[in-house]
Design a protein around this motif. Structure first.
Motif, PDB file in Angstrom:
ATOM      1  N   ALA A 134       0.842  -1.206   0.000  1.00 33.50           N
ATOM      2  CA  ALA A 134       0.000   0.000   0.000  1.00 33.50           C
ATOM      3  C   ALA A 134       0.872   1.250   0.000  1.00 33.50           C
ATOM      4  CB  ALA A 134      -0.941  -0.001   1.203  1.00 33.50           C
ATOM      5  N   HIS A 135       1.958   1.231   0.791  1.00 30.54           N
ATOM      6  CA  HIS A 135       2.879   2.372   0.813  1.00 30.54           C
ATOM      7  C   HIS A 135       3.477   2.624  -0.558  1.00 30.54           C
ATOM      8  CE1 HIS A 135       3.613   2.055   5.412  1.00 30.54           C
ATOM      9  NE2 HIS A 135       2.724   2.987   5.148  1.00 30.54           N
ATOM     10  N   VAL A 136       3.859   1.577  -1.237  1.00 29.86           N
ATOM     11  CA  VAL A 136       4.447   1.720  -2.573  1.00 29.86           C
ATOM     12  C   VAL A 136       3.419   2.323  -3.530  1.00 29.86           C
ATOM     13  CG1 VAL A 136       5.344   0.454  -4.579  1.00 29.86           C
ATOM     14  CG2 VAL A 136       6.144  -0.110  -2.271  1.00 29.86           C
ATOM     15  N   PHE A 137       2.198   1.820  -3.502  1.00 31.42           N
ATOM     16  CA  PHE A 137       1.148   2.324  -4.387  1.00 31.42           C
ATOM     17  C   PHE A 137       0.837   3.790  -4.110  1.00 31.42           C
ATOM     18  CE2 PHE A 137      -3.405   3.060  -5.281  1.00 31.42           C
ATOM     19  CZ  PHE A 137      -3.373   2.888  -6.654  1.00 31.42           C
ATOM     20  N   VAL A 138       0.727   4.128  -2.827  1.00 28.23           N
ATOM     21  CA  VAL A 138       0.392   5.494  -2.439  1.00 28.23           C
ATOM     22  C   VAL A 138       1.567   6.432  -2.714  1.00 28.23           C
ATOM     23  CG1 VAL A 138      -0.113   6.961  -0.429  1.00 28.23           C
ATOM     24  CG2 VAL A 138      -1.353   4.828  -0.756  1.00 28.23           C
ATOM     25  N   GLY A 139       2.778   5.899  -2.585  1.00 20.19           N
ATOM     26  CA  GLY A 139       3.954   6.725  -2.790  1.00 20.19           C
ATOM     27  C   GLY A 139       4.302   7.566  -1.584  1.00 20.19           C
ATOM     28  N   HIS A 140       3.817   7.138  -0.423  1.00 25.93           N
ATOM     29  CA  HIS A 140       4.039   7.894   0.808  1.00 25.93           C
ATOM     30  C   HIS A 140       3.986   6.927   1.979  1.00 25.93           C
ATOM     31  CE1 HIS A 140       3.742  11.182   3.660  1.00 25.93           C
ATOM     32  NE2 HIS A 140       3.882  12.029   2.653  1.00 25.93           N
ATOM     33  N   CYS A 141       4.830   7.142   2.959  1.00 25.63           N
ATOM     34  CA  CYS A 141       4.839   6.257   4.136  1.00 25.63           C
ATOM     35  C   CYS A 141       3.814   6.654   5.178  1.00 25.63           C
ATOM     36  CB  CYS A 141       6.225   6.246   4.778  1.00 25.63           C
ATOM     37  SG  CYS A 141       7.418   5.360   3.770  1.00 25.63           S
ATOM     38  N   ILE A 154      -9.158  11.506  -7.803  1.00 28.74           N
ATOM     39  CA  ILE A 154      -8.352  12.439  -7.014  1.00 28.74           C
ATOM     40  C   ILE A 154      -6.887  12.356  -7.420  1.00 28.74           C
ATOM     41  CG2 ILE A 154      -9.942  12.399  -5.065  1.00 28.74           C
ATOM     42  CD1 ILE A 154      -7.952  10.507  -3.639  1.00 28.74           C
ATOM     43  N   ARG A 155      -6.119  13.337  -6.962  1.00 28.33           N
ATOM     44  CA  ARG A 155      -4.679  13.348  -7.238  1.00 28.33           C
ATOM     45  C   ARG A 155      -3.996  12.239  -6.449  1.00 28.33           C
ATOM     46  NH1 ARG A 155      -2.068  18.586  -5.590  1.00 28.33           N
ATOM     47  NH2 ARG A 155      -2.728  17.695  -3.625  1.00 28.33           N
ATOM     48  N   ARG A 156      -2.948  11.707  -7.008  1.00 31.09           N
ATOM     49  CA  ARG A 156      -2.198  10.630  -6.341  1.00 31.09           C
ATOM     50  C   ARG A 156      -1.691  11.074  -4.966  1.00 31.09           C
ATOM     51  NH1 ARG A 156       0.149   5.980  -8.417  1.00 31.09           N
ATOM     52  NH2 ARG A 156       1.665   5.058  -7.015  1.00 31.09           N
ATOM     53  N   ASP A 157      -1.336  12.350  -4.816  1.00 31.29           N
ATOM     54  CA  ASP A 157      -0.868  12.868  -3.524  1.00 31.29           C
ATOM     55  C   ASP A 157      -1.910  12.684  -2.413  1.00 31.29           C
ATOM     56  OD1 ASP A 157       1.357  13.694  -4.914  1.00 31.29           O
ATOM     57  OD2 ASP A 157       0.818  15.816  -4.910  1.00 31.29           O
ATOM     58  N   ASP A 158      -3.179  12.597  -2.803  1.00 31.59           N
ATOM     59  CA  ASP A 158      -4.256  12.495  -1.813  1.00 31.59           C
ATOM     60  C   ASP A 158      -4.711  11.068  -1.533  1.00 31.59           C
ATOM     61  OD1 ASP A 158      -4.281  15.246  -1.462  1.00 31.59           O
ATOM     62  OD2 ASP A 158      -5.715  15.557  -3.072  1.00 31.59           O
ATOM     63  N   TYR A 159      -4.148  10.098  -2.226  1.00 33.97           N
ATOM     64  CA  TYR A 159      -4.521   8.701  -1.978  1.00 33.97           C
ATOM     65  C   TYR A 159      -4.325   8.335  -0.508  1.00 33.97           C
ATOM     66  CZ  TYR A 159      -4.377   7.563  -7.039  1.00 33.97           C
ATOM     67  OH  TYR A 159      -4.587   7.493  -8.389  1.00 33.97           O
ATOM     68  N   ARG A 160      -3.272   8.838   0.115  1.00 29.73           N
ATOM     69  CA  ARG A 160      -2.923   8.442   1.481  1.00 29.73           C
ATOM     70  C   ARG A 160      -4.001   8.786   2.504  1.00 29.73           C
ATOM     71  NH1 ARG A 160       0.280  11.988   4.856  1.00 29.73           N
ATOM     72  NH2 ARG A 160       0.065  14.140   4.173  1.00 29.73           N
ATOM     73  N   PHE A 161      -4.925   9.693   2.151  1.00 27.36           N
ATOM     74  CA  PHE A 161      -6.014  10.047   3.052  1.00 27.36           C
ATOM     75  C   PHE A 161      -7.255   9.172   2.847  1.00 27.36           C
ATOM     76  CE2 PHE A 161      -3.657  14.018   2.247  1.00 27.36           C
ATOM     77  CZ  PHE A 161      -3.172  14.219   3.529  1.00 27.36           C
ATOM     78  N   ASN A 162      -7.287   8.418   1.769  1.00 24.73           N
ATOM     79  CA  ASN A 162      -8.450   7.611   1.400  1.00 24.73           C
ATOM     80  C   ASN A 162      -8.158   6.126   1.583  1.00 24.73           C
ATOM     81  OD1 ASN A 162      -9.581  10.022   0.693  1.00 24.73           O
ATOM     82  ND2 ASN A 162      -9.907   9.519  -1.433  1.00 24.73           N
ATOM     83  N   VAL A 163      -7.761   5.755   2.783  1.00 30.21           N
ATOM     84  CA  VAL A 163      -7.335   4.389   3.063  1.00 30.21           C
ATOM     85  C   VAL A 163      -8.159   3.828   4.222  1.00 30.21           C
ATOM     86  CG1 VAL A 163      -5.370   2.936   3.705  1.00 30.21           C
ATOM     87  CG2 VAL A 163      -5.005   4.975   2.325  1.00 30.21           C
ATOM     88  N   GLY A 222      -8.310  -7.780   7.343  1.00 27.48           N
ATOM     89  CA  GLY A 222      -6.942  -8.089   6.968  1.00 27.48           C
ATOM     90  C   GLY A 222      -6.474  -7.495   5.650  1.00 27.48           C
ATOM     91  N   PHE A 223      -7.318  -6.741   4.997  1.00 24.75           N
ATOM     92  CA  PHE A 223      -6.948  -6.106   3.731  1.00 24.75           C
ATOM     93  C   PHE A 223      -6.919  -4.591   3.890  1.00 24.75           C
ATOM     94  CE2 PHE A 223      -8.720 -10.151   2.266  1.00 24.75           C
ATOM     95  CZ  PHE A 223      -7.669 -10.594   1.465  1.00 24.75           C
ATOM     96  N   ILE A 224      -6.106  -3.960   3.076  1.00 27.72           N
ATOM     97  CA  ILE A 224      -5.995  -2.504   3.054  1.00 27.72           C
ATOM     98  C   ILE A 224      -6.532  -2.040   1.705  1.00 27.72           C
ATOM     99  CG2 ILE A 224      -4.403  -0.548   3.086  1.00 27.72           C
ATOM    100  CD1 ILE A 224      -2.524  -2.460   4.742  1.00 27.72           C
ATOM    101  N   TYR A 225      -7.442  -1.069   1.748  1.00 26.10           N
ATOM    102  CA  TYR A 225      -8.048  -0.527   0.539  1.00 26.10           C
ATOM    103  C   TYR A 225      -7.611   0.927   0.379  1.00 26.10           C
ATOM    104  CZ  TYR A 225     -11.078  -4.610   0.709  1.00 26.10           C
ATOM    105  OH  TYR A 225     -11.561  -5.897   0.734  1.00 26.10           O
ATOM    106  N   VAL A 226      -7.115   1.257  -0.796  1.00 24.05           N
ATOM    107  CA  VAL A 226      -6.698   2.624  -1.108  1.00 24.05           C
ATOM    108  C   VAL A 226      -7.603   3.133  -2.227  1.00 24.05           C
ATOM    109  CG1 VAL A 226      -4.836   4.120  -1.898  1.00 24.05           C
ATOM    110  CG2 VAL A 226      -4.307   2.123  -0.479  1.00 24.05           C
ATOM    111  N   PHE A 227      -8.381   4.160  -1.917  1.00 22.58           N
ATOM    112  CA  PHE A 227      -9.312   4.715  -2.898  1.00 22.58           C
ATOM    113  C   PHE A 227      -8.657   5.806  -3.721  1.00 22.58           C
ATOM    114  CE2 PHE A 227     -12.352   2.273  -0.708  1.00 22.58           C
ATOM    115  CZ  PHE A 227     -13.431   2.144  -1.555  1.00 22.58           C
ATOM    116  N   ARG A 228      -9.013   5.811  -5.003  1.00 23.24           N
ATOM    117  CA  ARG A 228      -8.480   6.781  -5.957  1.00 23.24           C
ATOM    118  C   ARG A 228      -9.539   7.781  -6.394  1.00 23.24           C
ATOM    119  NH1 ARG A 228      -5.669   3.519 -10.530  1.00 23.24           N
ATOM    120  NH2 ARG A 228      -7.780   2.812 -10.904  1.00 23.24           N
ATOM    121  N   VAL A 229     -10.673   7.760  -5.712  1.00 21.41           N
ATOM    122  CA  VAL A 229     -11.787   8.642  -6.060  1.00 21.41           C
ATOM    123  C   VAL A 229     -12.236   9.410  -4.822  1.00 21.41           C
ATOM    124  CG1 VAL A 229     -12.627   7.214  -7.970  1.00 21.41           C
ATOM    125  CG2 VAL A 229     -13.441   6.764  -5.648  1.00 21.41           C
ATOM    126  N   LEU A 230     -13.037  10.423  -5.052  1.00 21.37           N
ATOM    127  CA  LEU A 230     -13.610  11.218  -3.976  1.00 21.37           C
ATOM    128  C   LEU A 230     -14.530  10.344  -3.139  1.00 21.37           C
ATOM    129  CD1 LEU A 230     -13.142  14.244  -3.615  1.00 21.37           C
ATOM    130  CD2 LEU A 230     -15.281  14.648  -4.820  1.00 21.37           C
TER     131      LEU A 230
END
Length: 178
Positions: free
Chosen positions: A33-40, A126-135, A140-148
């Motif tokens: 998830a960190h790799v996908f989001v691009g932020h720790c 949304i912008r990739r920079d904002d993915y880290r807020f939509n998690v 046992g799974f982590i979901y990262v949203f790319r939409v509002l």
């Protein structure tokens, strides 16, 4: 509303649909998830499950995101709010349009178009920079949203701006005297 954990199977089904639609990505570990989001620094959001029984007896499930509890909304600036029209304003505007724009003192027919968008907010990427807020994390799974998402303080304003643009763009396709 029921917490997401209480309705885990239903929440997983809704999240699974989001994965299929491409609105989010599912990960089995935090490192991916960190790799996908691009932020720790990922901020996990709490969720609730809203259920509505339709007239035909089927269930409509919606995830509500709690951006307040994570304090994510504290870092957003929302300079305006969307103000929806009142019925009386619509009646008065229609009367005015039918008399003045169409150039007659007699009431003329005025046509309207109403659009209902399924999961309206999730039609906006949304912008990739904002993915880290939509998690979120569940089962046992982590979901990262790319939409509002529904629950973010700025989502109604962003959707309102897009809806206004869509309406104006559609109206511009027709001559004013039609």
């Amino acid at each position: 509303y029921a917490s997401a954990e209480a309705g885990s199977a239903d929440v997983q089904a809704v999240l699974g649909e989001s994965v299929l639609r491409g609105h989010c990505r599912r990960f089995s570990n935090l490192a991916d998830a960190h790799v996908f989001v691009g932020h720790c620094d990922i901020i996990f959001q709490k969720m609730a499950l809203a259920e509505k029984i339709r007239g035909d007896g089927t269930r409509k499930l919606r995830i509500l995101w709690d951006f307040l509890r994570s304090r994510t909304n504290d870092y957003e600036t929302v300079p305006e709010r969307i103000v929806l029209p009142r019925i009386q304003e619509d009646v008065e505007d229609s009367d005015g349009v039918s008399r003045t724009v169409l150039g007659s003192e007699e009431l003329q027919e005025v046509e309207r178009l109403v659009c209902d968008y399924k999961d309206a907010f999730q039609n906006i990427w949304i912008r990739r920079d904002d993915y880290r807020f939509n998690v979120c994390s569940i089962a046992g799974f982590i979901y990262v949203f790319r939409v509002l998402l529904f629950g973010n303080a700025s989502s109604p304003t962003i959707w309102g701006r897009l809806a206004a643009w869509l309406g104006r763009s559609l109206a511009s396709l027709f001559p004013a005297d039609v």
